[in-house]
Each structure stands twice: as structure tokens, then as C-alpha cells.
Enzyme design. Structure first.
Site, short mmCIF file in Angstrom:
data_model
loop_
_atom_site.label_atom_id
_atom_site.label_comp_id
_atom_site.label_asym_id
_atom_site.label_seq_id
_atom_site.Cartn_x
_atom_site.Cartn_y
_atom_site.Cartn_z
N GLU A 1 33.92 23.65 11.21
CA GLU A 1 32.77 23.08 11.94
C GLU A 1 32.78 21.55 11.83
O GLU A 1 32.45 20.85 12.79
CB GLU A 1 31.47 23.66 11.36
CG GLU A 1 30.29 23.50 12.26
CD GLU A 1 29.15 24.46 11.91
OE1 GLU A 1 29.42 25.54 11.34
OE2 GLU A 1 28.00 24.13 12.20
N GLU B 1 35.25 20.32 14.20
CA GLU B 1 34.69 20.43 15.56
C GLU B 1 33.72 19.28 15.83
O GLU B 1 33.73 18.66 16.90
CB GLU B 1 33.98 21.78 15.70
CG GLU B 1 33.49 22.07 17.10
CD GLU B 1 32.73 23.40 17.19
OE1 GLU B 1 32.63 24.12 16.18
OE2 GLU B 1 32.24 23.69 18.29
N CYS C 1 25.63 29.81 12.31
CA CYS C 1 25.85 30.85 11.30
C CYS C 1 24.67 31.79 11.13
O CYS C 1 24.82 32.84 10.52
CB CYS C 1 26.23 30.23 9.96
SG CYS C 1 25.17 28.89 9.48
N SER D 1 28.04 25.44 18.03
CA SER D 1 29.38 25.34 17.46
C SER D 1 30.11 26.63 17.81
O SER D 1 29.49 27.71 17.84
CB SER D 1 29.28 25.19 15.94
OG SER D 1 30.47 25.62 15.34
N LYS E 1 22.33 40.17 9.96
CA LYS E 1 23.78 40.24 9.73
C LYS E 1 24.33 41.63 10.08
O LYS E 1 25.50 41.78 10.40
CB LYS E 1 24.11 39.90 8.27
CG LYS E 1 23.91 38.44 7.92
CD LYS E 1 25.08 37.60 8.37
CE LYS E 1 24.75 36.12 8.28
NZ LYS E 1 25.72 35.27 8.98
N GLU F 1 24.88 41.24 13.69
CA GLU F 1 26.02 40.34 13.94
C GLU F 1 27.35 41.06 13.74
O GLU F 1 28.27 40.90 14.54
CB GLU F 1 25.92 39.14 12.98
CG GLU F 1 27.07 38.15 13.15
CD GLU F 1 27.02 37.02 12.13
OE1 GLU F 1 26.90 35.86 12.52
OE2 GLU F 1 27.13 37.30 10.91
N GLU G 1 31.69 40.32 20.04
CA GLU G 1 32.49 39.10 19.81
C GLU G 1 33.21 39.15 18.47
O GLU G 1 34.04 38.29 18.18
CB GLU G 1 31.60 37.85 19.82
CG GLU G 1 30.91 37.53 21.14
CD GLU G 1 29.56 38.23 21.28
OE1 GLU G 1 29.28 39.15 20.50
OE2 GLU G 1 28.82 37.86 22.21
N CYS H 1 18.35 31.00 4.48
CA CYS H 1 18.74 32.37 4.11
C CYS H 1 18.06 32.87 2.85
O CYS H 1 17.88 34.08 2.69
CB CYS H 1 20.24 32.43 3.92
SG CYS H 1 21.11 31.94 5.39
FE1 HC0 Z 1 25.57 32.15 5.78
FE2 HC0 Z 1 23.41 33.12 4.98
S1 HC0 Z 1 23.88 32.76 7.21
S2 HC0 Z 1 24.02 30.96 4.67
O1 HC0 Z 1 26.11 30.71 6.94
O2 HC0 Z 1 21.08 34.77 5.55
O3 HC0 Z 1 27.61 31.31 3.71
O4 HC0 Z 1 27.45 34.14 7.17
O5 HC0 Z 1 25.84 34.31 3.96
O6 HC0 Z 1 22.95 33.21 2.03
O7 HC0 Z 1 23.20 36.04 5.54
C1 HC0 Z 1 26.90 31.63 4.54
C2 HC0 Z 1 26.80 33.36 6.59
C3 HC0 Z 1 25.20 33.55 4.60
C4 HC0 Z 1 23.00 33.17 3.15
C5 HC0 Z 1 23.38 34.93 5.19
C6 HC0 Z 1 21.88 33.95 5.23
#
Ligand code: HC0
Length: 567
Positions: free
Chosen positions: A282, A285, A302, A322, A361, A364, A369, A501
Site C-alpha cells: 500500500e 501504491e 482493509c 487502494s 471478515k 470478506e 474477488e 478493529c
Molecule cells: Fe486488519 Fe483488523 S482489518 S486491522 O487490516 O477487524 O492486520 O485483515 O486483522 O485487528 O479483522 C490487519 C486485516 C485485521 C484487526 C481485522 C480488524
């Protein structure tokens, strides 16, 4: 300053204070249910009723302003009787199986109804429970809604609308048939839900919880043909101990690694390693965009709740994201290619499990993708359940280290878990890569802390880099509106959950301002304690580029570690 009497105690108060707030000042706890500090006043459940001298009707303490000379009784016979009646009616409209299935409920350790029963001295339930007969909403890959357990306190509605600025929930029907649902009763998976899971933190019962992956993970662990690796997110290590009666912000990194090894994972790795890798990609980038003149602002990519938010509400800005995948996904992609190849493991036999503070997550990892590089996502709470099931006394385990090749991390990777951390980590690296000089002051204080929107300007080689950070989706929305109205930034960090997070929807309950601040302190303590605090100093990441990827933003790096979200 005006005064009043609460249970015979004199209390001084400012104009505008509620009876509930004033009572707290003299150490009187009035039970509440629909009330929450971070939400607007609703006054619907009536559990907090109090008696005011000279008034015929009882008043809700959360929604009634205290005034000069008031004489208030918080537990008179009338108040106690009414509270118990209200409580019995709420319980009767709660899940018919609650009394039988309480032990297996997701909130058996933290149900607020149980707490209130204790607080009001409830000793009977005279009314037959109503069988509402609603089907569970299992349309979302992240969150399950069990309407029969809902007590219509409206906290999830207000959380989703006021804190997250989204508003997928509504009440339907009237009287005893009132139910909380999604608009058009389409199900959480079919409306503009970002999967952030903040509604789970708002819910006092088990009506909302994550989609569980832990039984599937147990199956994988006992399958001898599978090579099961696990990664742990930055925010988990500062919150997991709360599930074992430790204070918020207790750091259990080494104990968590030891616990995961005892559970039977073949390798225990760190998402923080992948966070350092993300910064290499990143940061490169960002430097490229600075050289090429945009597009600005560049948004971090993220937080999957943020990605879903921008897709639903601001798709015109998708090209500003990004192209980096999140650390969770970069980890999965590298584990199933580089690590598998170096160790002669068939990718098909490798199972990648993540432990995340985040319910989004789960969504995700299944996105088109992402090539199914992460197979299962456990929340911090689910990991706690597995550890308890295995009878492991986690907080007293001897600390162990992450496994090599994808286990090293710097302070920069660690701070990803806190709002402002990705920005700070990126600036540490971008500064040194652009100037080729050592950065003396590593702490970027203006982007730290729990405020919803933070801004900072950084001088890099004669250029003023303008940055902003937002956490909590209503703050994210506000910042986007500012950008729409012409405010210019180079780099913007967006996180779906308040505080970043560490305040994620998969974290221990309660997650509130206080727990978030304690976890945040712990995150910066981890950073300060590291010898290496910049991502480009991570030796294992350097090795990965040397042995496999070539260079940041190389062709292979793009293939594995980047993606595009399309309108
Ligand atoms: Fe991340 Fe997070 S989003 S900071 O970028 O919630 O490293 O993938 O793990 O803790 O889930 C990083 C990513 C994590 C945290 C998560 C959050």
C-alpha cells in the site's frame, strides 16, 4: 448548581441531566434495558421507572430530566412491583425456549435479562411465554438473527442508524406481535448490511450473533489429511483475555499462540506479518499515486465493513480505494502459494483459519474477488469458546512464539488494530522510502485516539501530505460528504467499527468506549515494546520478496495481493 433528593441522598446536578445520570453520581444503580450510553434516549422498556413525590405515574429515569427539589424513590414498593411485572411481561414475550435452552444460548454468559433479574430481585415468572414462531434469519454469511429472542428494545436499530449511519432494521407489527426485522423482511443478507456486527454489541440478549465457524474448524483439526494453519488479527491479542475474566487491554499474545498450538493447529501465524506486507504494497501504491498525481484521496481497503459501505452508498469513489487486499486475505494468498510451495504442501490440503475481531471478515473471505484463500473465520468470541471447550486455562499458559516464515511482525503491523494505525504504519514506511532518511519521531499522535474523525498533515520531502482517519460508519459517511464538498486529502484511513478493529463486532461483550480505550492503550504498548517498528524492517517480509514475490507491486504481487471492487 441545582439539588434534588434521590433515596434520601442529596444530589447536585446540571440542567438537562436525567434522573438516571444524577443517580449514578450518588452510586445508585437504576436497572436499564433499552438505554445505552452511546445511543439516543428511547424510554421504551420502562424497566428504569422511578417514583417522584407528588406525581401519580412512575417515570422512566433514562428519559426524565431531574429538576430542582425533586424527591425521587428508586426502589419503593410500587417501583419494585412495577419493575417485576414489566420484567415478567418482557420474559413472556421472549423466546419460548429461553427457559429451556438458556444454557446453549450465545449469550448464556452475558445475557442482560439475567442480570436484570438479579438486579430487581425477580423470583417468579407467572405468565406463559408466547410462542412467536418466527424463523431465524440466516440469510447473511456473517450474522444470524433469532427474532424469537428479541425483546424489541430497539438498541440494534439505533446502533445501526446512529453509530453506523446505515439503518437496516425496523419494527414491524403492533402490540405483542411487534417484531424487529429488516426492511421488507428481506433478511440481513439481502439488504444494505455491512456485516460490521455492531448490532451484536447493542443486543442485550442472544437475538443477534455471528455465523459460527468453530464446529467446522474442530472438524478440520481432527482431519489428519488437512494441514491447518491459523492467523491471529492484531486486535484479538488485546481482547481475548476478557473472556477469561481479565481486564480489558490485558495482552495475551504468547498465551494465545500456546493455546492455539494446544488446540491442534499445525502452524500458528500472525496477521500482523501480513499487515507489514500490506504496508509494503500500500505504501508503494501511495508513492506511485504521489508521483503520478492521483487519484486522490487514496482510501485504505482493509476493513470489509467499510468496503461494503462504499459499495452500497458511495460507489462513485470505488476507484479511489487502494487495490490492496486486506492483511487477512494477503495472508491466505501467501500461505496457499509461497508457504505451501516452500514446504511441499498441496494447496488443496491446506486449510487457512483466521481469528478476527470482526464479523465482516466472514463475508470478506467468501467474496468472489478472494479466491477462497481463507477457509474459516473465527471471531475472538468463538476462539474463546474453543479454548474453554478444550479446558485450556489460557491466561496462565506459558507464552510461546509464532511459527517462522509468517510469524514475525513489527510495531507498525501491530497498530493496524487501532483506528489511525494503518495510516501511521504507512506514513512510517512511505516517509523513509521517499526521503531515504531515517524517521526520528515514529509516533504520529494526531491520528491516535478514539475520536471518530482525525486529521493530520505530514511534510515529506517538501510536500505536505494531507491525511484523515475515520472510524465508525457514520463518521466515515461524514468524512465522505466533506470530500464530496471539495475537501482534498492524499490518504484516508476508513474503519467500519468505532475505534477501529479493537471495537469490532466479533470482540468480547461488552465492547464499549471504556473497553475500546483500554484495548487501544495495549495496542500502542505492543508497538512501543518492539525493537522494529517499521514494516520495511520485517525480515520475513523481506525474505518473501527475495524468494518469491520479487518486489512490492510486482506482477506476481499484483496477482496475489491486489484486487478491484467494481460497481
Ligand atoms: Fe486488519 Fe483488523 S482489518 S486491522 O487490516 O477487524 O492486520 O485483515 O486483522 O485487528 O479483522 C490487519 C486485516 C485485521 C484487526 C481485522 C480488524
Amino acid at each position: 448548581m441545582a439539588t434534588a433528593l434521590i433515596d434520601g441522598q442529596q444530589v447536585d446536578f446540571e440542567s438537562g441531566e436525567t434522573i438516571l445520570e444524577a443517580a449514578e453520581k450518588v452510586q445508585i444503580k437504576i436497572p436499564t434495558l433499552c438505554h445505552a450510553e452511546d445511543l439516543s434516549i428511547y424510554g421504551g422498556c420502562r424497566i428504569c421507572v422511578v417514583e417522584i413525590e407528588g406525581e401519580r405515574l412512575l417515570k422512566p429515569a433514562c428519559a426524565t430530566k431531574i429538576s430542582e427539589g425533586m424527591k425521587i424513590k428508586t426502589h419503593s414498593p410500587k417501583v419494585r412491583e412495577v419493575r417485576r411485572n414489566i420484567f415478567e411481561l418482557i420474559v413472556a414475550s421472549h423466546d419460548i425456549s429461553c427457559r429451556l435452552n438458556c444454557l446453549t444460548c450465545s449469550r448464556n454468559q452475558s445475557c442482560e435479562l439475567r442480570e436484570i433479574a438479579a438486579d430487581i430481585g425477580a423470583n417468579q415468572t407467572r405468565f406463559d411465554p408466547i410462542d412467536k414462531g418466527y424463523d431465524d434469519d440466516r440469510s447473511s454469511v456473517s450474522i444470524v438473527r433469532e427474532p424469537n429472542k428479541c425483546i424489541t428494545c430497539g438498541r440494534c436499530i439505533r446502533k445501526c442508524e446512529e453509530v453506523q449511519g446505515v439503518g437496516i432494521f425496523t419494527m414491524a407489527n403492533r402490540g405483542p406481535a411487534t417484531v424487529l426485522t429488516t426492511f421488507g423482511d428481506k433478511g440481513m443478507g439481502n439488504v444494505e448490511c455491512t456485516n460490521c456486527g455492531q448490532c451484536i454489541h447493542a443486543c442485550p440478549t442472544g437475538a443477534l450473533h455471528e455465523v459460527y465457524h468453530y464446529d467446522r474448524v474442530w472438524d478440520m483439526l481432527k482431519d489428519e489429511d488437512k494441514f491447518v494453519v491459523v492467523q491471529t488479527a492484531p486486535a484479538v491479542r488485546v481482547a481475548l483475555a476478557e473472556l477469561f475474566e481479565s481486564k480489558p487491554g490485558t495482552i495475551v499474545t504468547g498465551q494465545m499462540v500456546a493455546g492455539l498450538k494446544r488446540l491442534g493447529f499445525d502452524r500458528v501465524f500472525d496477521t500482523n506479518f501480513a499487515a507489514d506486507l500490506t504496508i509494503m504494497e500500500e505504501g508503494t501504491e501511495l508513492i506511485g499515486r504521489i508521483e503520478d498525481g492521483g487519484p486522490f484521496p487514496m482510501f485504505t481497503s482493509c476493513s470489509p465493513g467499510w468496503i461494503k459501505y462504499i459499495e452500497h452508498f458511495y460507489p462513485e469513489y470505488l476507484e479511489n480505494l487502494s487495490s490492496c487486499k486486506s492483511p487477512q486475505q494477503m495472508f491466505g494468498a501467501v500461505a496457499k502459494s509461497y508457504y505451501a510451495q516452500q514446504h511441499g504442501i498441496d494447496k488443496e490440503d491446506m486449510v487457512v483459519v483466521s481469528v478476527m475481531p470482526c464479523t465482516a471478515k466472514k463475508f470478506e473471505s467468501g467474496r468472489g474477488e478472494m479466491d477462497q484463500d481463507v477457509d474459516f473465520v473465527l471471531t475472538t468470541r468463538e476462539l474463546g469458546r474453543m479454548v474453554k471447550e478444550a479446558g485450556i486455562d489460557l491466561v496462565n499458559l506459558a507464552e510461546e512464539d509464532y511459527d517462522p516464515m509468517m510469524g514475525e511482525s513489527t510495531g507498525a503491523g501491530s497498530i493496524f488494530g487501532s483506528s489511525g494505525g494503518v495510516m501511521e504504519a504507512a506514513l512510517r514506511t512511505a516517509y523513509e522510502l521517499i526521503t531515504e532518511e531515517e524517521l526520528e519521531e515514529l509516533d504520529f499522535e494526531p491520528v491516535r485516539g478514539a475520536e471518530g474523525i482525525k486529521e493530520a498533515e505530514v511534510e515529506i520531502k517538501g510536500m505536505t501530505v494531507k491525511t484523515a482517519v475515520a472510524s465508525g460508519l457514520s463518521n466515515v459517511g461524514q468524512l465522505l460528504e466533506k470530500i464530496k464538498n471539495g475537501e482534498e486529502y492524499h490518504f484516508v484511513e476508513m474503519m467500519a467499527c468505532p475505534g477501529g478493529c479493537i471495537g469490532g463486532g466479533g470482540q468480547p461483550i461488552p465492547t464499549n468506549q471504556e473497553t475500546v480505550e483500554e484495548r487501544m492503550k495495549a495496542i500502542y504498548e505492543i508497538d512501543a515494546g518492539k525493537k522494529k517498528r517499521k514494516s520495511h524492517q520485517n525480515k520475513e517480509v523481506q525474505q518473501l520478496y527475495e524468494d518469491y514475490l520479487g518486489a512490492p507491486n510486482s506482477h506476481l504481487a499484483h496477482e496475489l495481493l491486489h484486487t478491484n471492487y467494481i460497481k
